[in-house]
Each structure stands twice: as C-alpha cells, then as structure tokens.
Scaffold this motif. Structure first.
Motif, mmCIF file in Angstrom:
data_model
loop_
_atom_site.group_PDB
_atom_site.id
_atom_site.type_symbol
_atom_site.label_atom_id
_atom_site.label_comp_id
_atom_site.label_asym_id
_atom_site.label_seq_id
_atom_site.Cartn_x
_atom_site.Cartn_y
_atom_site.Cartn_z
ATOM 1 N N ILE A 303 -2.234 8.742 6.390
ATOM 2 C CA ILE A 303 -2.989 7.550 6.766
ATOM 3 C C ILE A 303 -2.306 6.287 6.256
ATOM 4 O O ILE A 303 -2.202 5.282 6.968
ATOM 5 N N LEU A 304 -1.805 6.323 5.032
ATOM 6 C CA LEU A 304 -1.184 5.138 4.436
ATOM 7 C C LEU A 304 0.085 4.739 5.177
ATOM 8 O O LEU A 304 0.257 3.574 5.571
ATOM 9 N N ALA A 305 0.985 5.691 5.386
ATOM 10 C CA ALA A 305 2.237 5.387 6.083
ATOM 11 C C ALA A 305 1.967 4.975 7.526
ATOM 12 O O ALA A 305 2.616 4.071 8.062
ATOM 13 N N GLY A 306 0.989 5.635 8.154
ATOM 14 C CA GLY A 306 0.654 5.299 9.534
ATOM 15 C C GLY A 306 0.131 3.873 9.656
ATOM 16 O O GLY A 306 0.459 3.155 10.609
ATOM 17 N N LEU A 307 -0.667 3.456 8.682
ATOM 18 C CA LEU A 307 -1.208 2.100 8.712
ATOM 19 C C LEU A 307 -0.107 1.069 8.476
ATOM 20 O O LEU A 307 -0.110 -0.014 9.071
ATOM 21 N N ALA A 308 0.858 1.392 7.615
ATOM 22 C CA ALA A 308 1.962 0.467 7.340
ATOM 23 C C ALA A 308 2.839 0.248 8.568
ATOM 24 O O ALA A 308 3.480 -0.799 8.700
ATOM 25 N N ARG A 309 2.864 1.230 9.472
ATOM 26 C CA ARG A 309 3.678 1.121 10.695
ATOM 27 C C ARG A 309 2.846 0.745 11.913
ATOM 28 O O ARG A 309 3.373 0.670 13.024
ATOM 29 N N HIS A 310 1.569 0.545 11.739
ATOM 30 C CA HIS A 310 0.635 0.352 12.856
ATOM 31 C C HIS A 310 0.924 -0.960 13.601
ATOM 32 O O HIS A 310 1.253 -1.975 12.972
ATOM 33 N N PRO A 311 0.781 -0.971 14.941
ATOM 34 C CA PRO A 311 0.969 -2.232 15.689
ATOM 35 C C PRO A 311 0.020 -3.333 15.230
ATOM 36 O O PRO A 311 0.358 -4.519 15.322
ATOM 37 N N LYS A 334 7.072 6.068 -3.811
ATOM 38 C CA LYS A 334 6.028 6.059 -2.782
ATOM 39 C C LYS A 334 5.977 4.700 -2.086
ATOM 40 O O LYS A 334 5.790 4.618 -0.867
ATOM 41 N N LEU A 335 6.158 3.622 -2.844
ATOM 42 C CA LEU A 335 6.168 2.273 -2.280
ATOM 43 C C LEU A 335 7.232 2.149 -1.197
ATOM 44 O O LEU A 335 6.976 1.632 -0.099
ATOM 45 N N ALA A 336 8.427 2.641 -1.512
ATOM 46 C CA ALA A 336 9.536 2.542 -0.563
ATOM 47 C C ALA A 336 9.334 3.473 0.633
ATOM 48 O O ALA A 336 9.577 3.094 1.782
ATOM 49 N N LYS A 337 8.866 4.685 0.359
ATOM 50 C CA LYS A 337 8.722 5.677 1.419
ATOM 51 C C LYS A 337 7.629 5.300 2.411
ATOM 52 O O LYS A 337 7.789 5.474 3.626
ATOM 53 N N LYS A 338 6.515 4.777 1.914
ATOM 54 C CA LYS A 338 5.386 4.484 2.793
ATOM 55 C C LYS A 338 5.518 3.137 3.489
ATOM 56 O O LYS A 338 4.859 2.887 4.496
ATOM 57 N N GLY A 339 6.311 2.227 2.939
ATOM 58 C CA GLY A 339 6.473 0.922 3.558
ATOM 59 C C GLY A 339 5.288 0.000 3.333
ATOM 60 O O GLY A 339 4.970 -0.823 4.200
ATOM 61 N N VAL A 340 4.638 0.118 2.162
ATOM 62 C CA VAL A 340 3.461 -0.704 1.869
ATOM 63 C C VAL A 340 3.839 -1.854 0.948
ATOM 64 O O VAL A 340 4.970 -1.953 0.476
ATOM 65 N N ASP A 341 2.876 -2.733 0.677
ATOM 66 C CA ASP A 341 3.147 -3.932 -0.103
ATOM 67 C C ASP A 341 2.907 -3.745 -1.597
ATOM 68 O O ASP A 341 3.504 -4.435 -2.414
ATOM 69 N N LEU A 342 2.009 -2.833 -1.946
ATOM 70 C CA LEU A 342 1.625 -2.643 -3.341
ATOM 71 C C LEU A 342 1.135 -1.217 -3.542
ATOM 72 O O LEU A 342 0.411 -0.685 -2.696
ATOM 73 N N ILE A 343 1.539 -0.603 -4.639
ATOM 74 C CA ILE A 343 1.025 0.697 -5.036
ATOM 75 C C ILE A 343 0.325 0.534 -6.383
ATOM 76 O O ILE A 343 0.880 -0.040 -7.320
ATOM 77 N N VAL A 344 -0.897 1.037 -6.460
ATOM 78 C CA VAL A 344 -1.639 1.056 -7.720
ATOM 79 C C VAL A 344 -1.516 2.473 -8.270
ATOM 80 O O VAL A 344 -2.042 3.425 -7.692
#
Length: 392
Positions: A303-311, A334-344
């Motif tokens: 879900i996380l990676a999919g949202l980071a790539r979502h249109p 995980k930050l780099a792999k998922k393509g998100v802005d912040l990991i807690v």
C-alpha cells in the motif's frame, strides 16, 4: 462554535428525538440552529418542539410560497456555516449519494457548497448492506463527513453498529469542523492498526499492533484543523472526535479504502499491514495425523509503495517502520525503496508494540531526527506539527 450557523436536517428515524438534545447542546456552545424536518422526521418529533428549542423557525416544506418567493431553499442552504444531517437515515444517505432533490431537505443538500456532516442511525442490517456502505464511501469521497454509528442495542431489538452516536460526540465532531489551525482545509489520510488475513472461518494471521499510535495521530491532526479520514484495522478503540473512520479487516480491503479516500493532501500510513495473505479454506482445518497443515501464502499489495507511485499521489506520503534490529538503517533503506517523503521508525524488539509509549526516529533523505521516548499521544502531537510544517 460561538456565532456559527448550523442548518440541522432531521431525518425520519426513532433517533430523531435526540436531535432535540443536539439543538440544546449546540446552542450551549454558542451556535445558532435552524431546523429542517423531513416528512419522516415529523412523524417522530414536531416542528414546534424543534422551533421552541432552537428559537428559530422550523422548516418542513419545499413549496412554501412565502419563503420560495425569493428562492428560500437556496438562501437557507448558503447562509449556514455547516449542514448537519441527524439522524441520517439509509434513505437520506442514498438520496444524497444519488443527487436527488425531491423535498426540502434533499434540495438543500444538493444546492449547497457548504460543508456537510451526517450522523447515521438505522438498523444494523441496513447499515451493513453493501448499498449503504457504497453510498457512504461515495459521500466521503465527495468530502461529506459521515460519522461512524455506535454499536449497541437498538429499538428494533437487534444489536450491532447503527445506533446514533452520542450527542456529545456529534457536537464534538461539529466543533471540529470549525477548528482553526495550520491544517485547516487539508485532507489527511491515516491508516492504523493491524490487518487480519483469514486462514479458515475461525483462524487468521495477524500482528500485535494496537492501533493506538495511528488513532492518536488522527486525533492530533484533527485538532490542528485537518479533515481526517482514518482507515482502521480490527481494533477496539473509540473514533477520535471529528474524524471519519472506515473499518476494514484485510490488507486488500485497506488498499481499496485508501484508494477510495483519495485525493488527499497527505497520507500517513501507520498501520502494520500483513505482508502475506493465505488462500483461505472454506471449512475449519482439523487437527490430523498428517501434522500441521501447509498454508499457501501470497504477497499482499504494498500500500505504501503503491501510494507513492499513484497518479493522484498526495503531496506528502509518510510511512512507519517497526523494526527489531538496525532500526535506523532499515528505515533509511525503506525510505529509498518505497519512494516516500518520511519514515517514522521505532524499535519493537522490547515491549513497545501495543503499549502506551513510543520512541521514534523521523527519517528523511536529509537526515534523522530522534524524538525522546514519550507517550503515543505526545508523539502524535509532535508528528502532526511536523506534518503541518512540511505541508506549509
């Protein structure tokens, strides 16, 4: 709520009598209330009762010649700061979703560009029916705040979700609509809790997530003025005031709920989603001489990676990482792999998961900020403030 103008639409259900108590609660908070009763609503309470408690005219008919001489229904719908539907029956929710305008209440709801909040009340089977759930999902997607009904005994003798929320909770949710803070006007999506992946009719795969951190974060974001959609796994926690809650069970259901909640300005995925699903059996697996059963596992959607790539990717996407070893390096990976802005990131090697305290590290591409161990409520407030800064 001082000085706020509430247009209260009273639907036709046994819970309509509680709308009178809501009028008194809102007026105690300083709001003015204009009641509108549907035809069904007048079967349970009288316009005179609503008018007396609100000290305002109670409206019932669309074709009132005096008021309609100047298109009174348009004036009513646009002069309010908030439209509240209480109780919101299954019929009213369906008409709202379909865009019908066959009486004064539905015409007001269709003619307004003012925020709308609905407090559902109906039989448990009506609430759980796929048609009602689809209508609620559509309304939430359009920006209507639909509260979750309470669970308990009903006037019809059944038990389950469908009771009108307590009046104090409805009033708190209304107050949250007027919260003025740095996140006012922002829509933020939060996920919380575990997911349950069924093995057979009586067993499932799960984890120890309590949902407390996600629920605390949803409350902290709402307190800063955000419109919050909370997608919650199976947990026994009350819905924070002013937060729209969507309950799910499996990872695939969570993925669908997240998709339906878009667009959003930010998404904070706190939930501990199961990585694998089981091909469920239709009958209970019995203990046999052949030993433990072999479970066929399949990978759940990321879900996380999919949202980071979502249109329709939110401006800010935040993920959580519960780790037992190498907490910060794993979070950075995980930050780099998922393509998100912040990991807690937090260390769950001890007795942290499910507890009331947390020690987290905020990991971004520019560095790591470690927060001191504190309560999950304090972590939520600090994280909400950081999210407000990032969105600004």
């Amino acid at each position: 709520m001082a000085g706020k103008r509430i247009l209260l639409i009273i639907g036709g259900g046994i819970a309509a009598y509680k709308s009178l108590e809501l009028i008194r609660e809102l007026r105690r908070g300083g709001a003015s209330v204009t009641p509108v009763l549907t035809k069904g609503g007048t079967e349970f309470i009288t316009p005179l009762s609503a008018s007396a408690l609100s000290e305002s005219k109670a409206y019932t008919h669309l074709f009132d010649l005096t008021d309609e001489a100047e298109m009174g229904h348009i004036q009513l719908s646009r002069s309010a700061d908030l439209l509240v539907v209480c109780p919101a029956t299954a019929d009213l929710l369906a008409k709202m979703a379909a865009g019908m305008a066959d009486d004064l209440a539905t015409t007001l709801l269709l003619a307004t560009d003012t925020p709308v909040l609905a407090a559902p009340a109906m039989n448990v089977r009506m609430w759980q029916h796929p048609a009602t759930q689809a209508n609620v999902a559509l309304l939430r997607q359009r920006g209507v705040t639909v509260l979750e009904p309470d669970v308990g005994p009903m006037a019809c003798g059944e038990f389950g979700p469908g009771r009108l929320p307590e009046v104090t909770a409805i009033a708190a949710a209304i107050g949250a609509q007027f919260a003025d803070g740095p996140l006012k006007g922002r829509h933020i999506l939060v996920t919380a809790g575990p997911t349950h992946e069924p093995i057979d009719p009586v067993r499932y795969i799960a984890n120890r997530s309590s949902g407390k951190q996600g629920f605390a974060l949803a409350a902290a974001l709402a307190a800063l003025g955000a419109r919050v959609t909370l997608v919650a796994g199976p947990v026994n926690l009350p819905t924070p005031p002013g937060v729209t809650r969507i309950d799910i069970e499996t990872a695939r259901e969570m993925a669908a709920a997240v998709e339906a909640a878009l667009p959003a300005d930010a998404a904070i995925l706190v939930a501990a989603v199961a990585d694998w699903a089981v091909a469920p059996r239709t009958s209970k697996i019995k203990k046999g001489a052949s030993g433990p059963p072999k479970l066929e596992l399949s990978e759940n959607p990321d879900i996380l990676a999919g949202l980071a790539r979502h249109p329709r990717r939110p401006k800010l996407v935040v993920g959580f990482a519960a780790e037992t070893d190498d907490v910060i390096p794993n979070a950075q990976a995980k930050l780099a792999k998922k393509g998100v802005d912040l990991i807690v990131a937090n260390d769950v090697s001890g007795e942290v998961m499910g507890g009331d305290r947390n020690l987290v590290h905020l990991v971004t591409a520019s560095g790591v900020q470690s927060l001191p161990e504190t309560t999950k409520a304090n972590v939520a407030r600090q994280l909400a403030a950081r999210i407000a800064e990032l969105l600004a």
